[in-house]
Design a protein around this motif. Sequence first.
Motif, PDB file in Angstrom:
ATOM      1  N   HIS A 126      -3.458  -0.919  11.401  1.00 31.61           N
ATOM      2  CA  HIS A 126      -4.253   0.199  10.901  1.00 31.61           C
ATOM      3  C   HIS A 126      -4.580  -0.049   9.435  1.00 31.61           C
ATOM      4  O   HIS A 126      -3.799  -0.678   8.715  1.00 31.61           O
ATOM      5  CB  HIS A 126      -3.496   1.528  11.043  1.00 31.61           C
ATOM      6  N   PHE A 127      -5.706   0.479   8.990  1.00 30.07           N
ATOM      7  CA  PHE A 127      -6.107   0.286   7.599  1.00 30.07           C
ATOM      8  C   PHE A 127      -7.084   1.388   7.213  1.00 30.07           C
ATOM      9  O   PHE A 127      -7.562   2.158   8.050  1.00 30.07           O
ATOM     10  CB  PHE A 127      -6.757  -1.090   7.418  1.00 30.07           C
ATOM     11  N   GLY A 128      -7.390   1.450   5.907  1.00 34.10           N
ATOM     12  CA  GLY A 128      -8.345   2.430   5.420  1.00 34.10           C
ATOM     13  C   GLY A 128      -7.719   3.785   5.156  1.00 34.10           C
ATOM     14  O   GLY A 128      -6.526   4.013   5.404  1.00 34.10           O
ATOM     15  N   HIS A 129      -8.519   4.703   4.640  1.00 32.34           N
ATOM     16  CA  HIS A 129      -8.042   6.039   4.277  1.00 32.34           C
ATOM     17  C   HIS A 129      -7.436   6.737   5.486  1.00 32.34           C
ATOM     18  O   HIS A 129      -8.032   6.802   6.555  1.00 32.34           O
ATOM     19  CB  HIS A 129      -9.215   6.868   3.736  1.00 32.34           C
ATOM     20  N   ARG A 130      -6.218   7.231   5.294  1.00 32.40           N
ATOM     21  CA  ARG A 130      -5.456   7.906   6.349  1.00 32.40           C
ATOM     22  C   ARG A 130      -5.301   7.028   7.596  1.00 32.40           C
ATOM     23  O   ARG A 130      -5.243   7.527   8.713  1.00 32.40           O
ATOM     24  CB  ARG A 130      -6.088   9.249   6.711  1.00 32.40           C
ATOM     25  N   ARG A 131      -5.283   5.718   7.385  1.00 31.00           N
ATOM     26  CA  ARG A 131      -5.081   4.751   8.480  1.00 31.00           C
ATOM     27  C   ARG A 131      -6.115   4.947   9.602  1.00 31.00           C
ATOM     28  O   ARG A 131      -5.825   4.777  10.786  1.00 31.00           O
ATOM     29  CB  ARG A 131      -3.661   4.887   9.045  1.00 31.00           C
ATOM     30  N   SER A 132      -7.328   5.277   9.197  1.00 24.40           N
ATOM     31  CA  SER A 132      -8.363   5.589  10.194  1.00 24.40           C
ATOM     32  C   SER A 132      -8.918   4.341  10.876  1.00 24.40           C
ATOM     33  O   SER A 132      -9.512   4.439  11.955  1.00 24.40           O
ATOM     34  CB  SER A 132      -9.511   6.353   9.526  1.00 24.40           C
ATOM     35  N   GLY A 133      -8.754   3.180  10.254  1.00 30.81           N
ATOM     36  CA  GLY A 133      -9.240   1.956  10.855  1.00 30.81           C
ATOM     37  C   GLY A 133      -8.224   1.328  11.780  1.00 30.81           C
ATOM     38  O   GLY A 133      -7.027   1.358  11.509  1.00 30.81           O
ATOM     39  N   PRO A 144       0.798  -1.229   0.000  1.00 32.43           N
ATOM     40  CA  PRO A 144       0.000   0.000   0.000  1.00 32.43           C
ATOM     41  C   PRO A 144       0.829   1.277   0.000  1.00 32.43           C
ATOM     42  O   PRO A 144       0.419   2.285  -0.590  1.00 32.43           O
ATOM     43  CB  PRO A 144      -0.829  -0.141   1.290  1.00 32.43           C
ATOM     44  N   ALA A 145       2.006   1.237   0.624  1.00 34.13           N
ATOM     45  CA  ALA A 145       2.840   2.438   0.667  1.00 34.13           C
ATOM     46  C   ALA A 145       3.307   2.861  -0.716  1.00 34.13           C
ATOM     47  O   ALA A 145       3.593   4.039  -0.947  1.00 34.13           O
ATOM     48  CB  ALA A 145       4.055   2.204   1.569  1.00 34.13           C
ATOM     49  N   SER A 146       3.390   1.929  -1.664  1.00 30.49           N
ATOM     50  CA  SER A 146       3.823   2.282  -3.019  1.00 30.49           C
ATOM     51  C   SER A 146       2.810   3.175  -3.721  1.00 30.49           C
ATOM     52  O   SER A 146       3.136   3.850  -4.702  1.00 30.49           O
ATOM     53  CB  SER A 146       4.071   1.018  -3.845  1.00 30.49           C
ATOM     54  N   VAL A 147       1.578   3.195  -3.215  1.00 27.24           N
ATOM     55  CA  VAL A 147       0.532   4.066  -3.745  1.00 27.24           C
ATOM     56  C   VAL A 147       0.366   5.306  -2.873  1.00 27.24           C
ATOM     57  O   VAL A 147       0.265   6.426  -3.364  1.00 27.24           O
ATOM     58  CB  VAL A 147      -0.806   3.305  -3.842  1.00 27.24           C
ATOM     59  N   VAL A 148       0.359   5.105  -1.568  1.00 27.26           N
ATOM     60  CA  VAL A 148       0.085   6.205  -0.630  1.00 27.26           C
ATOM     61  C   VAL A 148       1.276   7.151  -0.506  1.00 27.26           C
ATOM     62  O   VAL A 148       1.110   8.378  -0.451  1.00 27.26           O
ATOM     63  CB  VAL A 148      -0.283   5.630   0.752  1.00 27.26           C
ATOM     64  N   ARG A 149       2.474   6.607  -0.457  1.00 30.51           N
ATOM     65  CA  ARG A 149       3.691   7.430  -0.326  1.00 30.51           C
ATOM     66  C   ARG A 149       4.806   6.810  -1.168  1.00 30.51           C
ATOM     67  O   ARG A 149       5.774   6.286  -0.629  1.00 30.51           O
ATOM     68  CB  ARG A 149       4.111   7.559   1.136  1.00 30.51           C
ATOM     69  N   PRO A 150       4.697   6.886  -2.488  1.00 27.55           N
ATOM     70  CA  PRO A 150       5.624   6.181  -3.365  1.00 27.55           C
ATOM     71  C   PRO A 150       7.083   6.586  -3.204  1.00 27.55           C
ATOM     72  O   PRO A 150       7.984   5.759  -3.429  1.00 27.55           O
ATOM     73  CB  PRO A 150       5.112   6.515  -4.774  1.00 27.55           C
ATOM     74  N   ASP A 151       7.346   7.830  -2.803  1.00 26.41           N
ATOM     75  CA  ASP A 151       8.741   8.279  -2.668  1.00 26.41           C
ATOM     76  C   ASP A 151       9.454   7.631  -1.490  1.00 26.41           C
ATOM     77  O   ASP A 151      10.693   7.605  -1.451  1.00 26.41           O
ATOM     78  CB  ASP A 151       8.797   9.805  -2.520  1.00 26.41           C
ATOM     79  N   SER A 152       8.693   7.133  -0.532  1.00 25.29           N
ATOM     80  CA  SER A 152       9.317   6.520   0.649  1.00 25.29           C
ATOM     81  C   SER A 152       8.834   5.095   0.896  1.00 25.29           C
ATOM     82  O   SER A 152       8.992   4.573   1.988  1.00 25.29           O
ATOM     83  CB  SER A 152       9.044   7.380   1.893  1.00 25.29           C
ATOM     84  N   VAL A 202      -6.321 -11.534  -2.745  1.00 29.03           N
ATOM     85  CA  VAL A 202      -5.382 -10.503  -3.176  1.00 29.03           C
ATOM     86  C   VAL A 202      -6.193  -9.301  -3.663  1.00 29.03           C
ATOM     87  O   VAL A 202      -6.816  -9.349  -4.727  1.00 29.03           O
ATOM     88  CB  VAL A 202      -4.449 -11.012  -4.296  1.00 29.03           C
ATOM     89  N   VAL A 203      -6.182  -8.250  -2.875  1.00 25.37           N
ATOM     90  CA  VAL A 203      -6.953  -7.050  -3.189  1.00 25.37           C
ATOM     91  C   VAL A 203      -6.111  -6.123  -4.061  1.00 25.37           C
ATOM     92  O   VAL A 203      -4.956  -5.830  -3.729  1.00 25.37           O
ATOM     93  CB  VAL A 203      -7.378  -6.324  -1.894  1.00 25.37           C
ATOM     94  N   HIS A 204      -6.679  -5.690  -5.172  1.00 26.93           N
ATOM     95  CA  HIS A 204      -5.984  -4.704  -6.014  1.00 26.93           C
ATOM     96  C   HIS A 204      -5.958  -3.373  -5.277  1.00 26.93           C
ATOM     97  O   HIS A 204      -7.008  -2.831  -4.899  1.00 26.93           O
ATOM     98  CB  HIS A 204      -6.705  -4.557  -7.356  1.00 26.93           C
ATOM     99  N   PHE A 205      -4.732  -2.848  -5.065  1.00 24.88           N
ATOM    100  CA  PHE A 205      -4.597  -1.611  -4.300  1.00 24.88           C
ATOM    101  C   PHE A 205      -4.165  -0.498  -5.247  1.00 24.88           C
ATOM    102  O   PHE A 205      -3.081  -0.541  -5.838  1.00 24.88           O
ATOM    103  CB  PHE A 205      -3.575  -1.767  -3.172  1.00 24.88           C
TER     104      PHE A 205
END
Length: 316
Positions: A127-134, A58-66, A91-94
């Motif tokens: 944690h999961f979901g938008h902005r790790r709200s879950g 998921p980080a490759s989408v949310v924060r690809p630079d890091s 396998v969920v497509h992210f």
Amino acid sequence: MEVLSDIAVCPRPPEGTALTIGAYDGVHLGHRAVIATLKDRARERGLKTAVVTFDRHPASVVRPDSAPLLLTDLDQKLELLADCGVDYTLVVHFDEVRSKEPADEFVNEVLAGCLNARLVAVGEDFHFGHRRSGDVNLLRAMGSDLGFEVVGHDLIGLDGQASATPVSSTRIRAALRDGDLDGAAAMLGRHHEVRGVVGRGDGRARELGYRTANVGVPEAICLPRDGIYAGWYLGADGMRRPAAISLGRRPTFYEDAEASVLEAHLIDFDGDLYGQSARVQFVQWLRDEVKFDSVDALVEQMGRDVDQARTLLAAL
């Protein structure tokens, strides 16, 4: 293990599932502890077991630079999960759309809707979901309405017990960067392995007298620090062969190489490997990569490296 890749056609087992969620990069000892708990609870209740993971970190989408480099590609991750003995891996497509999905929608669609969750086991720091709200608290609140129990698993150390310094993918990457293969292997429960296709090198094999398989490892995969290693080479024929492995920028020949190259000399083997898929396992660090004053000096050291690797691996 059945691999599911389309949420719309999930089997929704009527007896329900005990499941866990995460990137599961490396499928290390901490991950395996969660899965072991999951299987025990599922057995008690007559549930199927499932792992929900993603087709990329998921980080490759949310924060690809890091985003972190990966310990396993998707194929290897699925193989390791199958070895754990779970019934399903979804396998969920992210992508960007999924990254902005509210946590409660993910629970309703994937956990309750797709897999008919009856028990969810995750780490207490999950944690999961938008902005790790879950988090675990949200799962417990929703589980009381949707009919699933939530088990928050303690973070596990090398001894299998709760620990303030738990096994984690982040710690394994750090060990590999430091060249600490023993530490990485202890946390992974196996030798670190990378995969790629054998390509053509720069044609120096005849000059040096040591043929190598140049394995093209994807840029997203985590490699150990540059150096010379003893390890295993697993080829397309299924055979495991001892190898002396060079990972680095070949400073004797190049001043400013931009990227490290993985070359594996298969000990006491002569054959055509070009174009074949390969798996390389790093077993023990032998020495740093250095620049030699002459090709002859390099060849002499390569001979010593090969002898050392042969002896070390023969003893395993």
